[in-house]
Enzyme design. Structure first.
Site, short mmCIF file in Angstrom:
data_model
loop_
_atom_site.label_atom_id
_atom_site.label_comp_id
_atom_site.label_asym_id
_atom_site.label_seq_id
_atom_site.Cartn_x
_atom_site.Cartn_y
_atom_site.Cartn_z
CG ASP A 13 -1.72 1.32 1.45
OD1 ASP A 13 -2.49 1.42 0.59
OD2 ASP A 13 -1.40 1.91 2.68
CG ASP A 15 -1.56 7.77 0.48
OD1 ASP A 15 -1.50 8.76 0.35
OD2 ASP A 15 -1.78 7.02 -0.55
CG ASP A 174 -2.05 1.82 6.16
OD1 ASP A 174 -2.34 1.55 4.99
OD2 ASP A 174 -2.37 2.95 6.88
#
Length: 222
Positions: A13, A15, A174
């Site tokens: 991922d 961001d 995240d």
């Protein structure tokens, strides 16, 4: 449990996993709100709106400052994108351990991809300006395939482009979006403890494991 040394590819991922982009996103959001005559929001609140794409972030900001019609949401999105395009990497930077982890995977010959819900017109310049683009054999943005995370499509597309089966492709993220997408695609998934979880606890994400850094994720693979 995550088994070591059985991976051919790793997907990341963007961001909240590779880059801390909240400072630039929050600055752009508050410039948008100011232009629209709305009060500013604290960066800590805007961080909780990151992870499902810019349109969602803008919608949350508008709703948190009084709400608005569909037309007002669209206007807000246009204003935000103008501000964000002008300062996409002013303060965004890799988290500790990211570059070291990507370097270790590159040395080991592990194919890598970046999978994000951010639109390609923002993803590519952001990766370039932060020095990360060269690590990735494939970049899947929010508009690359028909459906974004949490659907399986972006991860399946990325794994296929890297020549790896889903079961031998580790997803590193995240957020719940990352975990759900990995589960749907049949990829093992780990999460980092920092980043943007929309207020959820690490336990609520349901990943296979939590790794302190991207460098620790790389150690699991090589």
């Amino acid at each position: 449990m995550i088994a070591a040394k059985r991976y051919r590819a790793a997907l990341f991922d963007l961001d909240g996993t590779l880059l801390d982009t909240a400072p630039d996103l929050a600055r752009s959001a508050n410039r948008m709100l100011a232009e629209l005559g709305r009060p500013a929001l604290p960066e800590s609140e805007i961080r909780d709106y990151i992870g499902k794409g810019i349109a969602n972030l803008v919608r949350q900001c508008v709703e948190s400052t009084g709400g608005g019609s569909d037309g007002e949401h669209q206007r807000a999105l246009e204003v935000f994108e103008r501000h964000y395009a002008g300062g996409i990497a002013n303060a965004s930077h890799p988290y500790p351990g990211v570059v070291a982890g990507l370097e270790a995977l590159a040395r080991a010959g592990i194919a890598m991809g970046c999978v994000t819900n951010k639109a390609g017109r923002f993803t590519e310049p952001l990766l370039e300006r932060t020095g990360l683009r060269g690590y990735f054999g494939v970049v899947v943005s929010g508009d690359t395939v028909a459906r974004k995370k949490p659907h399986a499509d972006p991860l399946l597309y990325a794994a296929d482009r890297l020549g790896a089966a889903p079961g031998e492709t580790l997803m590193v993220g995240d957020s719940l979006n990352d975990v759900l997408s990995a589960r749907a695609a049949g990829c093992p998934v780990v999460v980092v403890p920092y980043g943007y979880r929309e207020g959820l606890s690490l336990a609520e994400l349901g990943a296979d494991a939590v790794v302190d850094t991207v460098e620790d994720a790389a150690r699991m693979m090589v």
